[in-house]
Scaffold this active site. Structure first.
Site, mmCIF file in Angstrom:
data_model
loop_
_atom_site.group_PDB
_atom_site.id
_atom_site.type_symbol
_atom_site.label_atom_id
_atom_site.label_comp_id
_atom_site.label_asym_id
_atom_site.label_seq_id
_atom_site.Cartn_x
_atom_site.Cartn_y
_atom_site.Cartn_z
ATOM 1 N N GLN A 1 0.815 -1.209 0.000
ATOM 2 C CA GLN A 1 0.000 0.000 0.000
ATOM 3 C C GLN A 1 0.851 1.263 0.000
ATOM 4 O O GLN A 1 0.515 2.257 -0.651
ATOM 5 C CB GLN A 1 -0.938 0.004 1.210
ATOM 6 C CG GLN A 1 -2.067 -1.003 1.132
ATOM 7 C CD GLN A 1 -3.093 -0.664 0.064
ATOM 8 O OE1 GLN A 1 -3.269 0.492 -0.306
ATOM 9 N NE2 GLN A 1 -3.778 -1.688 -0.438
ATOM 10 N N HIS B 1 -6.247 0.727 8.187
ATOM 11 C CA HIS B 1 -6.993 -0.312 8.892
ATOM 12 C C HIS B 1 -7.121 0.146 10.330
ATOM 13 O O HIS B 1 -6.181 0.707 10.904
ATOM 14 C CB HIS B 1 -6.250 -1.642 8.796
ATOM 15 C CG HIS B 1 -6.915 -2.793 9.488
ATOM 16 N ND1 HIS B 1 -8.290 -2.974 9.507
ATOM 17 C CD2 HIS B 1 -6.394 -3.839 10.186
ATOM 18 C CE1 HIS B 1 -8.574 -4.082 10.168
ATOM 19 N NE2 HIS B 1 -7.446 -4.616 10.593
#
Length: 336
Positions: A28, A107
């Site tokens: 990411q 997250h």
């Protein structure tokens, strides 16, 4: 239904002139950093010395220690593995945050389960693309995007939502759509999906099917093909068009078998077990167990992983994949 935001909903100037630190340069991290830079964001990368440091420099970024990057940034996006975030946050990020900064995650695990406690005077939000980093980057360069989730945990400045949407726009996600959620919902649904379906549920189902055929006297090679190898064909059909597309595409015999046998395999008892899994995620039991396991050096994790790697389905699979170079993994698998 979720509220969805698009490019037209974004205050494009809310992060104008702000420096963004991307902490981590893995799957990411590289995608976020490069997409933001291509959208004229001022990006630096925060890392510890290693291969990722050199890779980020090769890609043209200014690379600093995590502490240095956090100290110079207005927005700090933490894109490290869940289990590493608390230590890095406490050692290198927390003391370098300034009032009005934004602390960002992809997250919600560590914030939701109180492993990271942000200062009260910073904005805290998450932006979570629903796809791996290479896809986030590739679709961006092609003019498209991967949808994303966003959530605001703490709005210290009164502009956290606008900042979150601006960040999501910067990585391209608003081209596809950004769904609003909460840290609680994102964390708990993500963990449940991994445990009950995507990782835990699927692997247990595949192994059970394989073992059932082998125990009944069928050749393990055929059991592998029927219960593991062909799974990709079915999942791809569902990915492209849902369950109805899969059922439309398979034979009528297969579809009838789906209707009459599926509910006998995944029963109400299975759904109850899924409910138990969800409850342990919601009440923190899973998180406490995983945190304790990691802090102890992961003895059970490594023991189970080693045992699973020697299951007959893995031994047979490694042999069969030698016949199929088109499915050979691109990266090393096995021991972590």
């Amino acid at each position: 239904m979720a509220k969805v935001y698009y490019e037209k909903d974004v205050m494009v100037n809310v992060l104008k002139g702000k420096k963004v630190a991307i902490v981590g340069y893995g799957s990411q991290g590289h995608a976020h950093a490069q997409n933001l830079r291509d959208n004229n964001f001022d990006v630096v990368v925060g890392l510890r010395k290693g291969k990722s440091w050199e890779k980020a420099k090769e890609d043209g970024f200014s690379v600093y220690s995590v502490a240095e990057a956090a100290a110079m940034a207005d927005v700090v996006m933490v894109l490290l593995p869940d289990e590493l975030q608390p230590e890095v946050y406490q050692a290198e990020i927390e003391s370098n945050l300034q009032s009005g900064n934004a602390l960002v995650f992809a997250h919600g695990f560590n914030v939701h389960f109180n492993q990271v406690t942000p200062p009260e005077d910073v904005d805290v939000f998450l932006v979570a693309p629903k796809g791996p980093g290479h896809l986030v980057r590739r679709t961006f360069t092609e003019g498209g995007a991967v949808p994303a989730l966003f959530a605001v945990y703490q709005d210290a400045t009164g502009t956290a939502t606008e900042k979150a949407l601006s960040y999501a726009d910067g990585i391209g996600a608003t081209r596809a759509g950004v769904l609003e959620t909460t840290f609680k919902e994102e964390t708990e649904t993500d963990l449940f999906g991994e445990q009950a379906v995507l990782c835990g549920g699927v692997t247990a189902l595949v192994k059970a099917g394989f073992e059932t055929l082998v125990d009944a006297g069928y050749q393990p090679e055929l059991a592998y093909f029927e219960c593991l190898h062909e799974l990709k064909l079915i999942v791809d059909l569902m990915y492209e068009g849902g369950l109805e597309n899969m059922r439309y595409s398979v034979s009528d015999t297969a579809q009838w078998g789906d209707f009459v046998s599926g509910p006998r395999v995944v029963t109400e008892h299975t759904k109850k077990a899924m409910g138990d899994v969800l409850k342990e995620i919601q009440d923190g039991t899973f998180a406490k167990g995983w945190i304790a396991e990691h802090q102890a050096g992961r003895p059970h994790f490594h023991a189970i992983n080693a045992k699973e790697n020697e299951h007959q389905i893995e031994v047979v699979g490694r042999q069969l994949r030698e016949m199929m170079p088109f499915v050979k993994p691109k990266v090393k698998t096995g021991v972590k």
